[in-house]
Design a protein around this motif. Sequence first.
Motif, PDB file in Angstrom:
ATOM      1  N   PHE A  84       0.815  -1.218   0.000  1.00 51.49           N
ATOM      2  CA  PHE A  84       0.000   0.000   0.000  1.00 51.49           C
ATOM      3  C   PHE A  84       0.852   1.273   0.000  1.00 51.49           C
ATOM      4  O   PHE A  84       0.309   2.375   0.114  1.00 51.49           O
ATOM      5  CB  PHE A  84      -0.929  -0.005   1.220  1.00 51.49           C
ATOM      6  N   GLU A  85       2.167   1.086  -0.122  1.00 51.39           N
ATOM      7  CA  GLU A  85       3.103   2.222  -0.170  1.00 51.39           C
ATOM      8  C   GLU A  85       2.861   3.171   0.996  1.00 51.39           C
ATOM      9  O   GLU A  85       2.780   4.403   0.843  1.00 51.39           O
ATOM     10  CB  GLU A  85       2.970   2.964  -1.503  1.00 51.39           C
ATOM     11  N   LEU A  86       2.732   2.576   2.184  1.00 50.58           N
ATOM     12  CA  LEU A  86       2.449   3.340   3.390  1.00 50.58           C
ATOM     13  C   LEU A  86       3.745   3.585   4.158  1.00 50.58           C
ATOM     14  O   LEU A  86       4.554   2.671   4.337  1.00 50.58           O
ATOM     15  CB  LEU A  86       1.461   2.571   4.284  1.00 50.58           C
ATOM     16  N   ALA A  87       3.916   4.836   4.630  1.00 50.16           N
ATOM     17  CA  ALA A  87       5.094   5.174   5.437  1.00 50.16           C
ATOM     18  C   ALA A  87       5.039   4.412   6.753  1.00 50.16           C
ATOM     19  O   ALA A  87       3.987   4.376   7.406  1.00 50.16           O
ATOM     20  CB  ALA A  87       5.145   6.669   5.689  1.00 50.16           C
ATOM     21  N   PRO A  88       6.139   3.776   7.202  1.00 52.38           N
ATOM     22  CA  PRO A  88       6.129   2.946   8.409  1.00 52.38           C
ATOM     23  C   PRO A  88       5.680   3.691   9.670  1.00 52.38           C
ATOM     24  O   PRO A  88       5.050   3.081  10.537  1.00 52.38           O
ATOM     25  CB  PRO A  88       7.590   2.485   8.531  1.00 52.38           C
ATOM     26  N   HIS A  89       5.975   5.012   9.770  1.00 52.18           N
ATOM     27  CA  HIS A  89       5.629   5.721  10.998  1.00 52.18           C
ATOM     28  C   HIS A  89       4.115   5.902  11.158  1.00 52.18           C
ATOM     29  O   HIS A  89       3.647   6.310  12.226  1.00 52.18           O
ATOM     30  CB  HIS A  89       6.323   7.087  11.050  1.00 52.18           C
ATOM     31  N   LEU A  90       3.356   5.600  10.092  1.00 50.29           N
ATOM     32  CA  LEU A  90       1.905   5.703  10.173  1.00 50.29           C
ATOM     33  C   LEU A  90       1.249   4.399  10.646  1.00 50.29           C
ATOM     34  O   LEU A  90       0.030   4.320  10.700  1.00 50.29           O
ATOM     35  CB  LEU A  90       1.327   6.108   8.813  1.00 50.29           C
TER      36      LEU A  90
END
Length: 672
Positions: free
Chosen positions: A529-535
Amino acid sequence: MNIEGSYNLYIVALSVVIAVLASYSALNIVTKISLAKGKTRFFWLLAGSLVMGNGIWSMHFVGMLAYHTHMTVHYDIWFTLGSLLASVIASFIAFYITMPRNTNWYKIAGGGFIIGSGIVTMHYMGMEAMIIPNAIYYDPVLLVLSIIIALVASYLALLLFLHFQSESKTSWVKWLSAALMGIAICGMHYTAMEAVKLQHPAAAKAMAPTPAGQELFLLLCVMIVIFIILLVSWGALIFERHVLEKLAYLDSVTGLPNRNEMNRFFDSHVGTEKIGVLFLDLDQFKAINDTLGHNIGDLLIQEVGIRLRQFIREDQQAFRIGGDEFLFIIKQCNTARAEQLAHKILYSIKQVYYIEGNELYVTGSIGISIGSIQDSNRSVLLKTADTAMYRAKGLGKNQICFYSEEMGLQLVRKMELEKDLQLALENNQFFIMYQPKWNVKTNSLVGFEALIRWQHPRLGLVAPGEFIQIAEGTGLIVPMTKWALEQACRQCKEWQSQGLQQPVSVNLSVRLFQNDSLQELVQNVLDKFELAPHLLELEITESMVLYDINDIIRQLQGLRELGVRVSMDDFGTGYSSIGLLDRLPIDALKLDRLFTNDLENPSKRAVINAIIMMANNLQLDIIAEGVENQEHIDLLARLGCYVMQGYYYGEPMREAEIHEWVRTNEHNMSVV
């Protein structure tokens, strides 16, 4: 001059009966051989051989009594005993060869040959034992025919019997086999007797009848041998009923009656009498068995059995039904009597055990069911007692619990949920709801927690407290958590594209740590999902400390290296993990609603204050759950906890409701 003999038909008939009965008894005993093990197998083998050998010998000499030659006959004692020994040894070898259950045809043929040869050997040795003033000759044709009869009939008898011995209803087969064996013995004997030619060189007048004393002696010997046959047969029967039955119906470790005896009790007590069933399960036995070994575990079970013996009465009996499970059955039982006995049992069980230098402590959980076998079958009484026992374990162990109709309905519902859980995942019956987390210090939204829900097609909305525990037990929690993680990350990415930059947290089951692929799973979902890890934030529970803590720490470090946050959910409610907090690679502690709901209690506030101070020293964030009113907010803020989650800020919402909630609360917050 050839001398012809005559037969007493009554004694001939007696000899046939002896042959058939001895064969039946022997073959009946031999069926035990294939089912027996160890020394008992040898016992049945020897018993069958003695009965068969003695039966053959008895028939032969009874047949000799039936044959009258009108001359003096003596018997050589050693040849006579030798003929008896030959028949016993031949029977032993034949039965030994055919002992295995899956016997090949050539082994049966070998067994038939040996036992047939034993019959022939016994007969002609018996004939040699005769001391008469006549020369004995044999008709070669009839002699060969007698041998063929013995061999063929013996083979057919063994073949028929061994082929059908495993069938449940084979009484007629046994009798048919015994009849064939009897034919082998009698047919061989009387054919061989017809082959006998007695010649006297002098005149027939010189012949004298056999003295009555000789016949009486021979008859006495035959009676003794028949008595031996009966003695061995009855001895085998007594052995089976008293020794083997003891092995079958008593537990080998405790000496208590086992499940077979329990079933026999239920079979014999069908009626209206009220029977109490107490189902006892030891609470800490598995841990002791795993850590100290099965030998110590068996010794512990043995000691428990000794303690339970003191409660055995004429009207109440203890059983060991397997593992660390025991059962008490009480006749003419009522609630008060069952409860009194259960408490006495628990008190006795929890006393310390000293076993091979180990000081062991165990407790028990008891479920109780009362009813009559006429009203319900045994499986219902056992199942309901078992259900009550698991409820007792759920109450904290070392407890007793009576079965109730409500419990039965809950069990039915649990079984239905367990059955439908797999279909729920396949049919997309699960959905995700999101609950906001709020920082009162900055007056800002700081994220959402993803909560899985189940919309059952018939039962409606099922509470997580019901199905999560079932999913944990069945292992379905793993695919469910993977699905929830993907849904939460997809939704977070969608919010991000809509301008709502808020992290989402997902609860993890300890089962995901057990296959050592959690880090790879999280990485794949983030990439998908190309999500930033900090989210992304992952929530674990204190129960993790019960497993391989070093492996848990290693995997948590791997997750944090990805850039995701890790928090400990429901802190302070389950297992003491305070001593591990400085080692666990986590970012936050979540205080359970148990603390929030009791903030009016000064001692509870003191505990919360201590946790907050400890968390601050460890540089961990604190999140309070279950915040429902302004008083909670004020008290928590004064104690130093600023991030909160609860109905005061927002109930769990579907994804379509999130934007409406954000718009409604925009004037009250600064979104960060």
